[in-house]
Design a protein around this motif. Sequence first.
Motif, PDB file in Angstrom:
ATOM      1  N   SER A  99     -27.235 -16.133 -46.541  1.00 35.74           N
ATOM      2  CA  SER A  99     -28.078 -15.085 -46.008  1.00 35.74           C
ATOM      3  C   SER A  99     -27.413 -14.198 -44.538  1.00 35.74           C
ATOM      4  CB  SER A  99     -29.350 -15.887 -45.238  1.00 35.74           C
ATOM      5  OG  SER A  99     -28.846 -16.710 -44.366  1.00 35.74           O
ATOM      6  N   PHE A 100     -28.023 -13.139 -44.308  1.00 33.08           N
ATOM      7  CA  PHE A 100     -27.411 -12.291 -43.345  1.00 33.08           C
ATOM      8  C   PHE A 100     -28.172 -12.342 -42.246  1.00 33.08           C
ATOM      9  CE2 PHE A 100     -25.686 -10.864 -47.480  1.00 33.08           C
ATOM     10  CZ  PHE A 100     -24.382 -10.437 -47.066  1.00 33.08           C
ATOM     11  N   GLN A 101     -27.785 -12.331 -40.906  1.00 34.72           N
ATOM     12  CA  GLN A 101     -28.545 -12.602 -39.845  1.00 34.72           C
ATOM     13  C   GLN A 101     -27.812 -11.405 -38.796  1.00 34.72           C
ATOM     14  OE1 GLN A 101     -28.488 -16.337 -38.123  1.00 34.72           O
ATOM     15  NE2 GLN A 101     -29.737 -17.163 -39.850  1.00 34.72           N
ATOM     16  N   LEU A 102     -28.632 -10.919 -37.725  1.00 39.91           N
ATOM     17  CA  LEU A 102     -28.449  -9.794 -36.819  1.00 39.91           C
ATOM     18  C   LEU A 102     -28.264 -10.355 -35.248  1.00 39.91           C
ATOM     19  CD1 LEU A 102     -30.244  -6.637 -38.267  1.00 39.91           C
ATOM     20  CD2 LEU A 102     -27.840  -7.656 -38.785  1.00 39.91           C
ATOM     21  N   TRP A 103     -27.326 -10.613 -34.898  1.00 40.58           N
ATOM     22  CA  TRP A 103     -27.184 -11.203 -33.571  1.00 40.58           C
ATOM     23  C   TRP A 103     -26.990  -9.978 -32.418  1.00 40.58           C
ATOM     24  CZ3 TRP A 103     -27.864 -16.532 -32.098  1.00 40.58           C
ATOM     25  CH2 TRP A 103     -28.349 -17.624 -33.409  1.00 40.58           C
ATOM     26  N   ARG A 145     -27.819  -2.271 -54.115  1.00 36.25           N
ATOM     27  CA  ARG A 145     -28.470  -2.662 -52.843  1.00 36.25           C
ATOM     28  C   ARG A 145     -29.179  -3.834 -53.405  1.00 36.25           C
ATOM     29  NH1 ARG A 145     -29.936   0.965 -48.652  1.00 36.25           N
ATOM     30  NH2 ARG A 145     -29.580   2.741 -50.325  1.00 36.25           N
ATOM     31  N   ILE A 146     -29.184  -4.804 -52.494  1.00 31.19           N
ATOM     32  CA  ILE A 146     -29.940  -6.278 -52.817  1.00 31.19           C
ATOM     33  C   ILE A 146     -30.951  -6.534 -51.715  1.00 31.19           C
ATOM     34  CG2 ILE A 146     -27.983  -7.357 -54.197  1.00 31.19           C
ATOM     35  CD1 ILE A 146     -27.164  -8.652 -51.608  1.00 31.19           C
ATOM     36  N   CYS A 147     -30.906  -5.964 -50.483  1.00 26.65           N
ATOM     37  CA  CYS A 147     -31.826  -6.301 -49.551  1.00 26.65           C
ATOM     38  C   CYS A 147     -31.612  -5.316 -48.484  1.00 26.65           C
ATOM     39  CB  CYS A 147     -31.684  -7.778 -49.003  1.00 26.65           C
ATOM     40  SG  CYS A 147     -30.363  -8.322 -48.136  1.00 26.65           S
ATOM     41  N   ASP A 148     -32.732  -5.243 -47.462  1.00 23.29           N
ATOM     42  CA  ASP A 148     -32.753  -4.344 -46.477  1.00 23.29           C
ATOM     43  C   ASP A 148     -33.122  -5.323 -45.252  1.00 23.29           C
ATOM     44  OD1 ASP A 148     -31.929  -2.069 -47.440  1.00 23.29           O
ATOM     45  OD2 ASP A 148     -34.056  -1.644 -48.504  1.00 23.29           O
ATOM     46  N   LEU A 149     -32.554  -5.196 -44.177  1.00 24.05           N
ATOM     47  CA  LEU A 149     -33.320  -5.703 -42.804  1.00 24.05           C
ATOM     48  C   LEU A 149     -33.690  -4.628 -41.868  1.00 24.05           C
ATOM     49  CD1 LEU A 149     -30.265  -8.444 -42.275  1.00 24.05           C
ATOM     50  CD2 LEU A 149     -32.484  -8.760 -43.386  1.00 24.05           C
ATOM     51  N   ASP A 150     -34.988  -4.674 -41.621  1.00 24.29           N
ATOM     52  CA  ASP A 150     -35.571  -3.759 -40.498  1.00 24.29           C
ATOM     53  C   ASP A 150     -35.438  -4.508 -39.150  1.00 24.29           C
ATOM     54  OD1 ASP A 150     -36.280  -1.861 -42.217  1.00 24.29           O
ATOM     55  OD2 ASP A 150     -38.021  -2.996 -42.846  1.00 24.29           O
ATOM     56  N   ILE A 151     -34.779  -3.832 -38.326  1.00 25.88           N
ATOM     57  CA  ILE A 151     -34.471  -4.596 -37.009  1.00 25.88           C
ATOM     58  C   ILE A 151     -35.268  -3.950 -36.019  1.00 25.88           C
ATOM     59  CG2 ILE A 151     -32.047  -5.447 -37.880  1.00 25.88           C
ATOM     60  CD1 ILE A 151     -30.967  -3.353 -36.111  1.00 25.88           C
ATOM     61  N   ARG A 169     -26.027 -10.328 -27.617  1.00 20.54           N
ATOM     62  CA  ARG A 169     -26.033 -11.076 -26.474  1.00 20.54           C
ATOM     63  C   ARG A 169     -26.250 -12.725 -26.866  1.00 20.54           C
ATOM     64  NH1 ARG A 169     -30.390  -7.331 -23.189  1.00 20.54           N
ATOM     65  NH2 ARG A 169     -28.956  -5.559 -23.018  1.00 20.54           N
ATOM     66  N   ASP A 170     -25.584 -13.104 -27.713  1.00 14.83           N
ATOM     67  CA  ASP A 170     -25.607 -14.536 -28.330  1.00 14.83           C
ATOM     68  C   ASP A 170     -27.154 -14.845 -28.720  1.00 14.83           C
ATOM     69  OD1 ASP A 170     -23.025 -14.945 -28.047  1.00 14.83           O
ATOM     70  OD2 ASP A 170     -23.144 -15.420 -26.119  1.00 14.83           O
ATOM     71  N   LYS A 171     -28.011 -14.035 -29.187  1.00 14.32           N
ATOM     72  CA  LYS A 171     -29.403 -14.205 -29.474  1.00 14.32           C
ATOM     73  C   LYS A 171     -29.481 -13.516 -30.938  1.00 14.32           C
ATOM     74  CE  LYS A 171     -31.203 -14.978 -24.882  1.00 14.32           C
ATOM     75  NZ  LYS A 171     -32.281 -14.434 -23.891  1.00 14.32           N
ATOM     76  N   ARG A 172     -30.311 -14.298 -31.696  1.00 14.51           N
ATOM     77  CA  ARG A 172     -30.665 -13.690 -32.903  1.00 14.51           C
ATOM     78  C   ARG A 172     -31.711 -12.382 -32.784  1.00 14.51           C
ATOM     79  NH1 ARG A 172     -32.745 -16.548 -38.331  1.00 14.51           N
ATOM     80  NH2 ARG A 172     -32.712 -14.655 -39.580  1.00 14.51           N
ATOM     81  N   ILE A 173     -31.350 -11.135 -33.313  1.00 16.52           N
ATOM     82  CA  ILE A 173     -32.242 -10.204 -33.218  1.00 16.52           C
ATOM     83  C   ILE A 173     -33.524 -10.346 -33.854  1.00 16.52           C
ATOM     84  CG2 ILE A 173     -32.330  -7.760 -33.599  1.00 16.52           C
ATOM     85  CD1 ILE A 173     -29.586  -7.430 -33.226  1.00 16.52           C
ATOM     86  N   GLN A 174     -34.656  -9.842 -33.480  1.00 20.61           N
ATOM     87  CA  GLN A 174     -35.934  -9.949 -34.421  1.00 20.61           C
ATOM     88  C   GLN A 174     -35.663  -9.073 -35.332  1.00 20.61           C
ATOM     89  OE1 GLN A 174     -39.332  -9.018 -32.024  1.00 20.61           O
ATOM     90  NE2 GLN A 174     -40.686  -9.125 -34.002  1.00 20.61           N
ATOM     91  N   ALA A 175     -35.772  -9.284 -36.483  1.00 21.11           N
ATOM     92  CA  ALA A 175     -35.744  -8.593 -37.730  1.00 21.11           C
ATOM     93  C   ALA A 175     -36.523  -9.158 -38.948  1.00 21.11           C
ATOM     94  CB  ALA A 175     -34.143  -8.431 -38.403  1.00 21.11           C
ATOM     95  N   SER A 176     -36.747  -8.161 -39.914  1.00 19.32           N
ATOM     96  CA  SER A 176     -37.425  -8.581 -41.135  1.00 19.32           C
ATOM     97  C   SER A 176     -36.509  -9.760 -42.162  1.00 19.32           C
ATOM     98  CB  SER A 176     -37.605  -7.645 -42.040  1.00 19.32           C
ATOM     99  OG  SER A 176     -36.436  -7.030 -42.381  1.00 19.32           O
ATOM    100  N   LYS A 177     -37.115 -10.775 -42.440  1.00 16.82           N
ATOM    101  CA  LYS A 177     -36.294 -11.525 -43.177  1.00 16.82           C
ATOM    102  C   LYS A 177     -36.123 -11.313 -44.687  1.00 16.82           C
ATOM    103  CE  LYS A 177     -37.555 -15.431 -40.209  1.00 16.82           C
ATOM    104  NZ  LYS A 177     -38.280 -16.828 -40.032  1.00 16.82           N
ATOM    105  N   HIS A 178     -35.026 -11.963 -45.162  1.00 21.38           N
ATOM    106  CA  HIS A 178     -34.851 -11.817 -46.747  1.00 21.38           C
ATOM    107  C   HIS A 178     -34.710 -13.082 -47.412  1.00 21.38           C
ATOM    108  CE1 HIS A 178     -30.588 -12.642 -46.988  1.00 21.38           C
ATOM    109  NE2 HIS A 178     -30.555 -12.436 -45.718  1.00 21.38           N
ATOM    110  N   GLU A 179     -34.958 -13.236 -48.674  1.00 20.76           N
ATOM    111  CA  GLU A 179     -34.684 -14.706 -49.302  1.00 20.76           C
ATOM    112  C   GLU A 179     -33.270 -14.864 -49.295  1.00 20.76           C
ATOM    113  OE1 GLU A 179     -37.001 -16.631 -50.637  1.00 20.76           O
ATOM    114  OE2 GLU A 179     -38.487 -15.573 -49.618  1.00 20.76           O
ATOM    115  N   PRO A 180     -32.820 -16.086 -49.092  1.00 17.84           N
ATOM    116  CA  PRO A 180     -31.553 -16.436 -49.271  1.00 17.84           C
ATOM    117  C   PRO A 180     -30.825 -16.020 -50.641  1.00 17.84           C
ATOM    118  CG  PRO A 180     -32.631 -18.359 -48.247  1.00 17.84           C
ATOM    119  CD  PRO A 180     -33.626 -17.211 -48.734  1.00 17.84           C
ATOM    120  N   ILE A 181     -29.743 -15.419 -50.525  1.00 20.07           N
ATOM    121  CA  ILE A 181     -29.123 -15.141 -51.880  1.00 20.07           C
ATOM    122  C   ILE A 181     -28.320 -16.174 -52.744  1.00 20.07           C
ATOM    123  CG2 ILE A 181     -27.363 -13.558 -52.967  1.00 20.07           C
ATOM    124  CD1 ILE A 181     -28.108 -11.730 -49.959  1.00 20.07           C
TER     125      ILE A 181
END
Length: 260
Positions: free
Chosen positions: A231-235, A187-193, A237-249
């Motif tokens: 990096s990983f993002q959560l989207w 496991r390298i990172c977690d995203l809380d959404i 309805r064509d909008k980015r979901i509010q989530a905790s950020k992680h450092e780019p890998i």
Amino acid sequence: MSSLSLKNFAFGALSLTVMQNYLVLSGGFGSSPYVRQRLVESLTLRGPDGNLDADGMHILVADEPQLVVVHGLVLDRIQKIKSDVVTFGSRCAPVSYGIICDKIYHPEKHIGEAVRHDPRDKMTYAIDQIDWLVIQGRPIPSTGLTKQFQLKIDPGRESEPWRVSIVMSTLPPDQIPHNLSSKGAQRICDLDISTDSVDKKLKNRHWYSMKPAFWRSTFDVRVVVGPADLSFQLWSRDKRIQASKHEPIAVNWMPASNFN
């Protein structure tokens, strides 16, 4: 670097560039006067008088060799913003990246693995499975990758944050594990959404439904490719979901030919 290893390095380079006339040194390693001198001695040709042959390989040093990589990244970004021109159409990662999820249980595929029964759809799922998004050696387009996932939420828990976990593996594609119980993934990172802005649909809502009601949320996991990282993002309805950020890998992108 020892004299022997440097000599081997030099002759190895010669065998790869035997038809080339120029060798350009850059980076911290290439800025070393000692390295340049040894390469000159190993790769350039000398005439009978001991002087350098004009037909031999020329060893050149880039201007500000320790900054050329940074300059290249800046120029690549400027070119993308101004002209929408991409230097590399696709890139390959030297490791694999995936997301932890549950998958529909298949007896022949999930033998001996932990499972759970979901009364909301009366399906059995194998838990802690890995859905690989980036596969080692497979080209990734400059636009990145997108894959859709679903999440079931019980009524009354819509405002609770949910966690998405990203894992990686250095194993070859034919050996990467398909679940966390197998070795080879970390496991390298977690995203809380936050699911407040996620597309949701209430299922089993009719009075005649015998199964518990639940919210089915749909979202996309996007792999965003950078010049030297991803990096990983959560989207949704064509909008980015509010989530905790992680450092780019950090990723050392490699051409596909390196994996053939």
